[in-house]
Design a protein around this motif. Structure first.
Motif, PDB file in Angstrom:
ATOM      1  N   ARG A 171      -6.259  58.804  42.340  1.00 62.34           N
ATOM      2  CA  ARG A 171      -6.115  58.049  41.099  1.00 62.34           C
ATOM      3  C   ARG A 171      -7.372  57.549  40.385  1.00 62.34           C
ATOM      4  NH1 ARG A 171      -0.953  59.008  40.364  1.00 62.34           N
ATOM      5  NH2 ARG A 171       0.518  58.278  41.895  1.00 62.34           N
ATOM      6  N   PRO A 172      -8.595  57.906  40.778  1.00 63.31           N
ATOM      7  CA  PRO A 172      -9.713  57.502  39.928  1.00 63.31           C
ATOM      8  C   PRO A 172      -9.700  58.223  38.578  1.00 63.31           C
ATOM      9  CG  PRO A 172     -10.519  58.111  42.093  1.00 63.31           C
ATOM     10  CD  PRO A 172      -9.074  58.484  42.020  1.00 63.31           C
ATOM     11  N   LEU A 173      -9.031  59.370  38.534  1.00 60.73           N
ATOM     12  CA  LEU A 173      -8.924  60.135  37.295  1.00 60.73           C
ATOM     13  C   LEU A 173      -7.469  60.113  36.859  1.00 60.73           C
ATOM     14  CD1 LEU A 173     -10.383  61.906  35.241  1.00 60.73           C
ATOM     15  CD2 LEU A 173      -9.982  63.855  36.729  1.00 60.73           C
ATOM     16  N   ALA A 174      -7.223  59.560  35.678  1.00 65.07           N
ATOM     17  CA  ALA A 174      -5.854  59.410  35.179  1.00 65.07           C
ATOM     18  C   ALA A 174      -5.321  60.727  34.637  1.00 65.07           C
ATOM     19  CB  ALA A 174      -5.820  58.351  34.075  1.00 65.07           C
ATOM     20  N   SER A 175      -4.000  60.884  34.733  1.00 62.48           N
ATOM     21  CA  SER A 175      -3.348  62.067  34.171  1.00 62.48           C
ATOM     22  C   SER A 175      -1.945  61.698  33.726  1.00 62.48           C
ATOM     23  CB  SER A 175      -3.301  63.199  35.199  1.00 62.48           C
ATOM     24  OG  SER A 175      -2.456  62.856  36.277  1.00 62.48           O
ATOM     25  N   ILE A 176      -1.374  62.572  32.931  1.00 63.43           N
ATOM     26  CA  ILE A 176       0.012  62.391  32.486  1.00 63.43           C
ATOM     27  C   ILE A 176       0.773  63.668  32.807  1.00 63.43           C
ATOM     28  CG2 ILE A 176      -0.521  60.735  30.667  1.00 63.43           C
ATOM     29  CD1 ILE A 176      -0.330  63.043  28.653  1.00 63.43           C
ATOM     30  N   THR A 177       2.084  63.536  32.939  1.00 62.30           N
ATOM     31  CA  THR A 177       2.930  64.686  33.189  1.00 62.30           C
ATOM     32  C   THR A 177       3.790  64.936  31.962  1.00 62.30           C
ATOM     33  OG1 THR A 177       2.987  64.150  35.531  1.00 62.30           O
ATOM     34  CG2 THR A 177       4.654  65.671  34.748  1.00 62.30           C
ATOM     35  N   LEU A 178       3.753  66.161  31.489  1.00 64.35           N
ATOM     36  CA  LEU A 178       4.572  66.581  30.354  1.00 64.35           C
ATOM     37  C   LEU A 178       5.462  67.709  30.855  1.00 64.35           C
ATOM     38  CD1 LEU A 178       1.751  66.715  27.663  1.00 64.35           C
ATOM     39  CD2 LEU A 178       3.466  64.936  27.941  1.00 64.35           C
ATOM     40  N   GLY A 179       6.715  67.366  31.144  1.00 63.72           N
ATOM     41  CA  GLY A 179       7.588  68.367  31.758  1.00 63.72           C
ATOM     42  C   GLY A 179       7.078  68.649  33.158  1.00 63.72           C
ATOM     43  N   THR A 196     -17.151  54.817  34.168  1.00 64.60           N
ATOM     44  CA  THR A 196     -16.995  54.027  35.377  1.00 64.60           C
ATOM     45  C   THR A 196     -17.977  54.452  36.458  1.00 64.60           C
ATOM     46  OG1 THR A 196     -14.655  53.647  34.912  1.00 64.60           O
ATOM     47  CG2 THR A 196     -15.352  53.346  37.186  1.00 64.60           C
ATOM     48  N   ARG A 197     -18.120  55.752  36.637  1.00 65.97           N
ATOM     49  CA  ARG A 197     -19.063  56.260  37.645  1.00 65.97           C
ATOM     50  C   ARG A 197     -20.500  55.880  37.298  1.00 65.97           C
ATOM     51  NH1 ARG A 197     -17.373  59.802  41.790  1.00 65.97           N
ATOM     52  NH2 ARG A 197     -19.545  59.433  42.333  1.00 65.97           N
ATOM     53  N   LEU A 198     -20.862  55.972  36.021  1.00 66.38           N
ATOM     54  CA  LEU A 198     -22.203  55.577  35.607  1.00 66.38           C
ATOM     55  C   LEU A 198     -22.444  54.081  35.841  1.00 66.38           C
ATOM     56  CD1 LEU A 198     -22.585  57.614  32.311  1.00 66.38           C
ATOM     57  CD2 LEU A 198     -23.823  57.977  34.458  1.00 66.38           C
ATOM     58  N   ASP A 199     -21.438  53.261  35.542  1.00 67.95           N
ATOM     59  CA  ASP A 199     -21.550  51.824  35.776  1.00 67.95           C
ATOM     60  C   ASP A 199     -21.706  51.507  37.263  1.00 67.95           C
ATOM     61  OD1 ASP A 199     -21.342  51.413  33.060  1.00 67.95           O
ATOM     62  OD2 ASP A 199     -19.236  50.756  33.140  1.00 67.95           O
ATOM     63  N   GLN A 200     -20.958  52.221  38.106  1.00 71.04           N
ATOM     64  CA  GLN A 200     -21.046  52.014  39.547  1.00 71.04           C
ATOM     65  C   GLN A 200     -22.431  52.384  40.079  1.00 71.04           C
ATOM     66  OE1 GLN A 200     -17.853  54.384  41.096  1.00 71.04           O
ATOM     67  NE2 GLN A 200     -16.307  52.806  40.739  1.00 71.04           N
ATOM     68  N   ARG A 211       0.829  68.998  34.243  1.00 72.31           N
ATOM     69  CA  ARG A 211      -0.007  67.814  34.362  1.00 72.31           C
ATOM     70  C   ARG A 211      -1.191  67.985  33.431  1.00 72.31           C
ATOM     71  NH1 ARG A 211      -1.255  64.447  39.322  1.00 72.31           N
ATOM     72  NH2 ARG A 211       0.978  64.208  39.139  1.00 72.31           N
ATOM     73  N   ARG A 212      -1.472  66.958  32.619  1.00 70.20           N
ATOM     74  CA  ARG A 212      -2.581  66.978  31.678  1.00 70.20           C
ATOM     75  C   ARG A 212      -3.469  65.764  31.908  1.00 70.20           C
ATOM     76  NH1 ARG A 212      -1.110  71.531  31.322  1.00 70.20           N
ATOM     77  NH2 ARG A 212      -0.180  72.511  29.521  1.00 70.20           N
ATOM     78  N   ILE A 213      -4.742  65.937  31.630  1.00 69.97           N
ATOM     79  CA  ILE A 213      -5.709  64.857  31.758  1.00 69.97           C
ATOM     80  C   ILE A 213      -6.175  64.505  30.348  1.00 69.97           C
ATOM     81  CG2 ILE A 213      -7.926  64.168  32.716  1.00 69.97           C
ATOM     82  CD1 ILE A 213      -7.426  66.402  34.853  1.00 69.97           C
ATOM     83  N   PRO A 214      -5.850  63.293  29.875  1.00 67.22           N
ATOM     84  CA  PRO A 214      -6.293  62.899  28.535  1.00 67.22           C
ATOM     85  C   PRO A 214      -7.823  62.890  28.461  1.00 67.22           C
ATOM     86  CG  PRO A 214      -4.621  61.389  29.358  1.00 67.22           C
ATOM     87  CD  PRO A 214      -5.030  62.258  30.506  1.00 67.22           C
ATOM     88  N   THR A 215      -8.358  63.309  27.333  1.00 68.36           N
ATOM     89  CA  THR A 215      -9.818  63.363  27.194  1.00 68.36           C
ATOM     90  C   THR A 215     -10.439  61.978  27.351  1.00 68.36           C
ATOM     91  OG1 THR A 215      -9.580  63.301  24.792  1.00 68.36           O
ATOM     92  CG2 THR A 215      -9.873  65.451  25.798  1.00 68.36           C
ATOM     93  N   HIS A 216      -9.726  60.928  26.931  1.00 63.57           N
ATOM     94  CA  HIS A 216     -10.273  59.577  27.112  1.00 63.57           C
ATOM     95  C   HIS A 216     -10.343  59.219  28.591  1.00 63.57           C
ATOM     96  CE1 HIS A 216      -6.615  57.363  28.168  1.00 63.57           C
ATOM     97  NE2 HIS A 216      -5.996  58.126  27.307  1.00 63.57           N
ATOM     98  N   ALA A 217      -9.470  59.805  29.424  1.00 62.58           N
ATOM     99  CA  ALA A 217      -9.528  59.555  30.865  1.00 62.58           C
ATOM    100  C   ALA A 217     -10.802  60.144  31.460  1.00 62.58           C
ATOM    101  CB  ALA A 217      -8.301  60.127  31.558  1.00 62.58           C
ATOM    102  N   LEU A 218     -11.221  61.307  30.955  1.00 65.82           N
ATOM    103  CA  LEU A 218     -12.481  61.889  31.408  1.00 65.82           C
ATOM    104  C   LEU A 218     -13.652  60.996  31.027  1.00 65.82           C
ATOM    105  CD1 LEU A 218     -11.938  65.623  30.460  1.00 65.82           C
ATOM    106  CD2 LEU A 218     -11.898  64.626  32.742  1.00 65.82           C
TER     107      LEU A 218
END
Length: 57
Positions: free
Chosen positions: A26-34, A50-54, A37-44
């Motif tokens: 779950r560090p990378l968010a995704s959605i399910t459409l039918g 987040t990784r840069l901040d860490q 599975r898709r990863i929203p570009t804003h999630a990337l």
């Protein structure tokens, strides 16, 4: 906008298994459409930010 889960590895320069692990843990968010599975570009963007901040801390 959302991308297929096989597209982020190219953008993040990660292997497919690494992306699946990020989705599973779950560090990378995704959605399910039918059945797809898709990863929203804003999630990337959020994941990278987040990784840069860490790493900066």
């Amino acid at each position: 906008m959302a991308v297929r889960r096989n597209r982020p590895p190219a953008r993040l320069q990660l292997g497919r298994s690494a992306v699946y692990d990020l989705l599973r843990t779950r560090p990378l968010a995704s959605i399910t459409l039918g059945r797809a599975r898709r990863i929203p570009t804003h999630a990337l963007t959020d994941f990278i930010r987040t990784r840069l901040d860490q790493e900066a801390a």
